[in-house]
Design a protein around this motif. Structure first.
Motif, mmCIF file in Angstrom:
data_model
loop_
_atom_site.group_PDB
_atom_site.id
_atom_site.type_symbol
_atom_site.label_atom_id
_atom_site.label_comp_id
_atom_site.label_asym_id
_atom_site.label_seq_id
_atom_site.Cartn_x
_atom_site.Cartn_y
_atom_site.Cartn_z
ATOM 1 N N LEU A 92 -24.558 13.300 9.421
ATOM 2 C CA LEU A 92 -23.647 12.904 10.501
ATOM 3 C C LEU A 92 -22.419 12.144 10.024
ATOM 4 N N TYR A 93 -22.319 11.908 8.714
ATOM 5 C CA TYR A 93 -21.230 11.072 8.213
ATOM 6 C C TYR A 93 -19.862 11.666 8.522
ATOM 7 N N GLY A 94 -19.765 12.970 8.549
ATOM 8 C CA GLY A 94 -18.485 13.602 8.848
ATOM 9 C C GLY A 94 -17.984 13.301 10.246
ATOM 10 N N LEU A 95 -18.886 12.873 11.125
ATOM 11 C CA LEU A 95 -18.489 12.542 12.489
ATOM 12 C C LEU A 95 -17.955 11.123 12.605
ATOM 13 N N LEU A 96 -18.209 10.322 11.568
ATOM 14 C CA LEU A 96 -17.822 8.921 11.636
ATOM 15 C C LEU A 96 -16.365 8.726 11.217
ATOM 16 N N ASP A 97 -15.703 7.798 11.863
ATOM 17 C CA ASP A 97 -14.348 7.415 11.486
ATOM 18 C C ASP A 97 -14.466 6.259 10.494
ATOM 19 N N ILE A 98 -14.333 6.551 9.190
ATOM 20 C CA ILE A 98 -14.589 5.535 8.168
ATOM 21 C C ILE A 98 -13.529 4.440 8.157
ATOM 22 N N LYS A 99 -12.468 4.619 8.926
ATOM 23 C CA LYS A 99 -11.433 3.579 8.976
ATOM 24 C C LYS A 99 -11.776 2.502 9.998
ATOM 25 N N MET A 100 -12.646 2.825 10.926
ATOM 26 C CA MET A 100 -12.951 1.840 11.952
ATOM 27 C C MET A 100 -13.886 0.770 11.391
ATOM 28 N N LYS A 101 -13.860 -0.404 12.009
ATOM 29 C CA LYS A 101 -14.678 -1.514 11.533
ATOM 30 C C LYS A 101 -16.097 -1.386 12.082
ATOM 31 N N THR A 102 -16.827 -0.500 11.472
ATOM 32 C CA THR A 102 -18.191 -0.234 11.913
ATOM 33 C C THR A 102 -19.176 -0.631 10.824
ATOM 34 N N ARG A 115 -22.209 17.855 20.175
ATOM 35 C CA ARG A 115 -20.769 17.586 20.190
ATOM 36 C C ARG A 115 -20.465 16.206 20.758
ATOM 37 N N SER A 116 -21.479 15.594 21.332
ATOM 38 C CA SER A 116 -21.233 14.305 21.992
ATOM 39 C C SER A 116 -21.502 13.116 21.065
ATOM 40 N N THR A 117 -22.074 13.384 19.877
ATOM 41 C CA THR A 117 -22.466 12.280 18.994
ATOM 42 C C THR A 117 -21.273 11.434 18.578
ATOM 43 N N LYS A 118 -20.143 12.078 18.240
ATOM 44 C CA LYS A 118 -18.977 11.327 17.779
ATOM 45 C C LYS A 118 -18.486 10.371 18.864
ATOM 46 N N ASP A 119 -18.398 10.846 20.101
ATOM 47 C CA ASP A 119 -17.946 9.981 21.194
ATOM 48 C C ASP A 119 -18.902 8.814 21.387
ATOM 49 N N LEU A 120 -20.198 9.087 21.229
ATOM 50 C CA LEU A 120 -21.193 8.035 21.400
ATOM 51 C C LEU A 120 -21.067 6.986 20.304
ATOM 52 N N GLU A 149 -34.146 -7.663 21.205
ATOM 53 C CA GLU A 149 -34.500 -8.157 22.544
ATOM 54 C C GLU A 149 -34.688 -9.668 22.545
ATOM 55 N N SER A 150 -35.192 -10.210 21.426
ATOM 56 C CA SER A 150 -35.370 -11.671 21.354
ATOM 57 C C SER A 150 -34.031 -12.399 21.372
ATOM 58 N N TYR A 151 -32.960 -11.701 20.986
ATOM 59 C CA TYR A 151 -31.606 -12.270 21.029
ATOM 60 C C TYR A 151 -30.872 -11.889 22.321
ATOM 61 N N GLY A 152 -31.530 -11.124 23.158
ATOM 62 C CA GLY A 152 -30.871 -10.666 24.375
ATOM 63 C C GLY A 152 -29.844 -9.575 24.121
ATOM 64 N N THR A 153 -29.999 -8.867 22.992
ATOM 65 C CA THR A 153 -29.076 -7.793 22.620
ATOM 66 C C THR A 153 -29.705 -6.436 22.914
ATOM 67 N N ALA A 154 -28.974 -5.583 23.591
ATOM 68 C CA ALA A 154 -29.491 -4.251 23.924
ATOM 69 C C ALA A 154 -29.332 -3.316 22.726
ATOM 70 N N LEU A 155 -30.378 -2.565 22.417
ATOM 71 C CA LEU A 155 -30.324 -1.552 21.359
ATOM 72 C C LEU A 155 -30.312 -0.176 22.012
ATOM 73 N N SER A 156 -29.244 0.554 21.805
ATOM 74 C CA SER A 156 -29.184 1.929 22.298
ATOM 75 C C SER A 156 -29.749 2.862 21.231
ATOM 76 N N THR A 157 -30.361 3.949 21.654
ATOM 77 C CA THR A 157 -30.928 4.910 20.703
ATOM 78 C C THR A 157 -30.513 6.325 21.090
ATOM 79 N N THR A 158 -30.433 7.178 20.087
ATOM 80 C CA THR A 158 -30.138 8.584 20.336
ATOM 81 C C THR A 158 -30.751 9.422 19.215
ATOM 82 N N GLU A 159 -30.998 10.688 19.508
ATOM 83 C CA GLU A 159 -31.473 11.621 18.496
ATOM 84 C C GLU A 159 -30.308 12.484 18.050
ATOM 85 N N PHE A 160 -30.167 12.657 16.752
ATOM 86 C CA PHE A 160 -29.058 13.436 16.228
ATOM 87 C C PHE A 160 -29.449 14.897 16.069
#
Length: 310
Positions: free
Chosen positions: A246-256, A223-228, A207-218
């Motif tokens: 949750l690692y299986g839901l992640l696309d390890i090729k993307m620059k994340t 089924r919506s976690t991957k899209d999120l 917040e001090s940088y003006g950056t929004a932090l989104s949060t979610t519970e896994f």
């Protein structure tokens, strides 16, 4: 071979010999060394049954796992704490006994039995909850116990990281690398206190940088976690244990950018892209056990923090 024989050989009283063999801090290191070396030379073996009868306390340190329906008991974070606590206990001629149960009611029954029958008077709790019935039971039983994690109870001794500071350090690292980062914080449905505290630290800096932090519970069934996840370039997960789920839901090729906590051995083979904060559980285990062997536990400081490394 008995205490009297060692006392005669060393010239100390039987009470001094007994205290030295139990590493009583009231006996000088020099005297303790002389007595213990003589005991070893004479092949002295402690009669733990007699000691327990005289002291009304067993030579057992109880390690209380969270109930099975709370979390994963195979979490390597717990294993490291137990290992280090066992090392400390052994130095005081104590053994450890791990207390496992399916639910809180079963756990309470097991602790009742250990207190009344086994005379176990020292415990390390591997989880923390506000107004937890197990913590309240231990308080009423007037045994000595240390909680791993902050239960937000001013009367309870605990060992923990400063998780708000940990969250701030992670957020600052992210912003140092990318001022345009889009972060998502994923925590468990249990909403453990350490997850809440880390979130507070993350929010404060972002917040001090003006950056929004989104949060979610896994949720394992979500089924919506991957899209999120695909909507963000920085994924911060509250623990390695949760990341593995949750690692299986992640696309390890993307620059994340992937950031987690605990730095456990289980995540190392997954990906070299993961940054995991080392919370020093070995220090937590050692500290928790050491506090229980202080000469006067009532004088022990309630809040005890260990460091962390990013």
């Amino acid at each position: 071979m008995n205490l009297k024989s060692i006392a005669q050989k060393t010239g100390f009283s039987e009470s001094t010999v007994s205290r030295a063999l139990n590493n009583d801090p009231r006996i000088s290191q020099k005297t303790t060394r002389i007595i213990q070396e003589m005991a070893e030379k004479m092949n002295y073996q402690k009669d733990f049954a007699a000691m327990n009868l005289n002291n009304q306390e067993s030579n057992i340190l109880g390690i209380v796992f969270p109930p099975d329906n709370f979390t994963n008991s195979n979490n390597p974070f717990y294993i490291e704490i137990i290992k280090q606590a066992a090392y400390v206990a052994a130095k005081h001629n104590y053994m450890i006994s791990v207390i496992l149960a399916a639910n809180a009611d079963d756990l309470a029954e097991k602790i009742d039995m250990m207190i009344s029958q086994g005379k176990v008077r020292k415990y390390v709790m591997l989880y923390n909850l506000q107004n937890d019935p197990i913590i309240n039971k231990l308080k009423r039983s007037k045994v000595n116990f240390v909680v791993v994690g902050d239960p937000k109870d001013v009367d309870v001794v605990f060992v923990d990281n400063d998780n708000v500071a940990v969250g701030k350090a992670v957020a600052n690292k992210v912003m140092d690398q990318d001022r345009n980062a889009r972060p998502l914080y994923i925590k468990s449905v249990q909403n453990w206190q350490f997850e809440i505290d880390r979130q507070a630290g993350l929010l404060d800096v972002f917040e001090s940088y003006g950056t929004a932090l989104s949060t979610t519970e896994f949720d394992d069934q979500s089924r919506s976690t991957k899209d999120l996840i695909n909507q963000y370039d920085t994924i911060i997960v509250s623990s390695d244990d949760l990341l593995i789920k949750l690692y299986g839901l992640l696309d390890i090729k993307m620059k994340t950018r992937l950031i987690s906590f605990n730095n456990s051995v289980y995540i190392k083979p997954i990906s070299d892209k993961i940054i995991s904060v080392d919370l020093h559980p070995h220090e937590m285990g050692s500290k928790a056990a050491e506090l229980l062997f202080e000469p006067d536990f009532s004088d022990v400081k309630k809040a005890n923090y260990v460091g962390y490394t990013i």
